[in-house]
Design a protein around this motif. Structure first.
Motif, PDB file in Angstrom:
ATOM      1  N   LEU A 108      -4.773   3.831   8.709  1.00 44.99           N
ATOM      2  CA  LEU A 108      -5.064   2.414   8.506  1.00 44.99           C
ATOM      3  C   LEU A 108      -4.230   1.578   9.465  1.00 44.99           C
ATOM      4  O   LEU A 108      -3.024   1.787   9.595  1.00 44.99           O
ATOM      5  CB  LEU A 108      -4.752   2.010   7.060  1.00 44.99           C
ATOM      6  N   THR A 112     -11.581   5.448   0.956  1.00 47.32           N
ATOM      7  CA  THR A 112     -12.493   4.308   1.056  1.00 47.32           C
ATOM      8  C   THR A 112     -11.727   2.999   0.920  1.00 47.32           C
ATOM      9  O   THR A 112     -10.938   2.820  -0.012  1.00 47.32           O
ATOM     10  CB  THR A 112     -13.577   4.378  -0.037  1.00 47.32           C
ATOM     11  N   LEU A 113     -11.977   2.084   1.847  1.00 49.65           N
ATOM     12  CA  LEU A 113     -11.373   0.757   1.818  1.00 49.65           C
ATOM     13  C   LEU A 113     -12.421  -0.254   1.381  1.00 49.65           C
ATOM     14  O   LEU A 113     -13.563  -0.224   1.844  1.00 49.65           O
ATOM     15  CB  LEU A 113     -10.865   0.366   3.201  1.00 49.65           C
ATOM     16  N   HIS A 163       0.397   3.897  -2.835  1.00 51.93           N
ATOM     17  CA  HIS A 163      -0.322   5.118  -2.464  1.00 51.93           C
ATOM     18  C   HIS A 163       0.541   6.127  -1.698  1.00 51.93           C
ATOM     19  O   HIS A 163       0.074   7.228  -1.413  1.00 51.93           O
ATOM     20  CB  HIS A 163      -1.542   4.758  -1.615  1.00 51.93           C
ATOM     21  N   THR A 221     -17.088  -2.514   2.733  1.00 52.88           N
ATOM     22  CA  THR A 221     -16.406  -1.232   2.553  1.00 52.88           C
ATOM     23  C   THR A 221     -16.491  -0.413   3.830  1.00 52.88           C
ATOM     24  O   THR A 221     -17.396  -0.583   4.645  1.00 52.88           O
ATOM     25  CB  THR A 221     -17.019  -0.422   1.396  1.00 52.88           C
ATOM     26  N   ILE A 263       0.838  -1.199   0.000  1.00 54.99           N
ATOM     27  CA  ILE A 263       0.000   0.000   0.000  1.00 54.99           C
ATOM     28  C   ILE A 263       0.873   1.249   0.000  1.00 54.99           C
ATOM     29  O   ILE A 263       0.611   2.219  -0.711  1.00 54.99           O
ATOM     30  CB  ILE A 263      -0.939  -0.015   1.220  1.00 54.99           C
ATOM     31  N   THR A 318      -8.446  -3.192  -1.329  1.00 57.86           N
ATOM     32  CA  THR A 318      -8.208  -2.131  -2.300  1.00 57.86           C
ATOM     33  C   THR A 318      -8.557  -0.797  -1.655  1.00 57.86           C
ATOM     34  O   THR A 318      -9.419  -0.717  -0.785  1.00 57.86           O
ATOM     35  CB  THR A 318      -9.049  -2.321  -3.581  1.00 57.86           C
ATOM     36  N   ILE A 319      -7.856   0.245  -2.107  1.00 56.36           N
ATOM     37  CA  ILE A 319      -8.022   1.575  -1.531  1.00 56.36           C
ATOM     38  C   ILE A 319      -8.321   2.569  -2.644  1.00 56.36           C
ATOM     39  O   ILE A 319      -7.618   2.615  -3.661  1.00 56.36           O
ATOM     40  CB  ILE A 319      -6.752   2.003  -0.765  1.00 56.36           C
ATOM     41  N   ASP A 320      -9.371   3.359  -2.449  1.00 52.16           N
ATOM     42  CA  ASP A 320      -9.731   4.410  -3.390  1.00 52.16           C
ATOM     43  C   ASP A 320      -9.955   5.677  -2.578  1.00 52.16           C
ATOM     44  O   ASP A 320     -11.016   5.876  -1.993  1.00 52.16           O
ATOM     45  CB  ASP A 320     -10.999   4.033  -4.154  1.00 52.16           C
ATOM     46  N   THR A 325     -11.698   5.357   5.977  1.00 54.69           N
ATOM     47  CA  THR A 325     -10.594   5.465   6.918  1.00 54.69           C
ATOM     48  C   THR A 325     -10.921   6.542   7.957  1.00 54.69           C
ATOM     49  O   THR A 325     -11.680   7.474   7.650  1.00 54.69           O
ATOM     50  CB  THR A 325      -9.299   5.837   6.184  1.00 54.69           C
TER      51      THR A 325
END
Length: 259
Positions: free
Chosen positions: A113, A153-154, A53, A168, A49, A148-150, A171
């Motif tokens: 996180l 939002t996890l 990111h 979902t 991650i 997955t991370i957007d 964070t």
């Protein structure tokens, strides 16, 4: 992203493990101690991650002085720094009091996180992420086989016996992982050398504002009263097939309530 990975040092599950005769706690002094297996996958996920990111990966552990061995290995794999909660009063702490101490440390680290293994090989109770989430007031996404991370939002594929669930959360959150989530890397020579210069902060109970009398064996909510070694495996029952072997087998299974 500020990522914290919870790491626990445990007795090697591939070797003989014992409980102490005086207080029925795990005899860590006589064991070969290693990083909890599932935590290695959490470390790997945190590193991936961070690489994708951006951000910093901090390892957090609570344990005796010898736990620095596991901290150092995590740093060799690529974590940026570590925090070691070290206090003699912590010996004998149960899951409830452990969660209190770790939550206090996480409160100071203020992570976006938190990653951890789905279970530890010594306790195998799978409750720590839930307890920490409750104490910190954040979401717990447990048993992840994919993360997955957007943005903030996890999304987690939560592994179940029937397949998986998609969950979902925003964070900050806590995510526990299984060994199906990735393949753990090996420490490189460069990583081993770099780990020697990475900072390791030591925190005592006083630094966290947790009274010593409320943790450890004195503050534990559970206690092991007695323990016994598993009896040696007995010789199985042999059935000679003289034409009635199938009947005898079904009778045996019925007696043992398998059918």
């Amino acid at each position: 992203m500020n990522i914290v990975v919870l790491v626990k040092q445990v007795p090697d599950s591939s070797m003989d493990r014992n409980l102490r005769s005086d207080d029925n706690t795990v005899d860590r002094g006589s064991a070969s101690n290693v990083i909890n297996e599932m935590d290695e996958y959490a470390i790997e996920e945190a590193l991936r991650i961070g690489e994708t990111h951006g951000g910093e990966v901090t390892v957090l552990t609570m344990g005796p002085a010898q736990a620095t061995e596991s901290i150092r290995k995590a740093l060799q794999l690529g974590a940026d720094k570590a925090v070691h909660v070290l206090d003699d009063a912590l010996a004998g702490s149960c899951a409830v009091t452990t969660s209190r101490v770790l939550a206090a440390a996480l409160g100071q680290l203020n992570p976006d996180l938190v990653l951890c293994g789905a279970e530890s090989t010594d306790g195998r109770v799978q409750v720590m992420p839930h307890m920490l989430a409750e104490r910190l007031g954040v979401a717990a996404l447990t048993g992840a086989r994919k993360l997955t991370i957007d943005g903030g939002t996890l999304t987690v594929e939560r592994q179940t016996e029937e397949g998986y669930e998609v969950v979902t959360a925003a964070t900050p959150a806590i995510v526990s992982v299984w060994d199906t989530i990735n393949e753990v890397r090996l420490a490189s020579f460069k990583g081993i050398m770099a780990a020697k210069k990475k900072p390791v902060q030591t925190l005592a109970l006083a630094d966290l504002g947790v009274p010593a009398a409320e943790v450890g064996a004195a503050g534990a909510t559970t206690e092991v009263l007695a323990h016994h070694r598993r009896p040696p495996r007995s010789v199985g029952q042999r059935i000679d097939d003289d034409g009635t072997g199938g009947v005898k087998l079904v009778e045996f299974l019925a007696t043992e309530k398998f059918v």
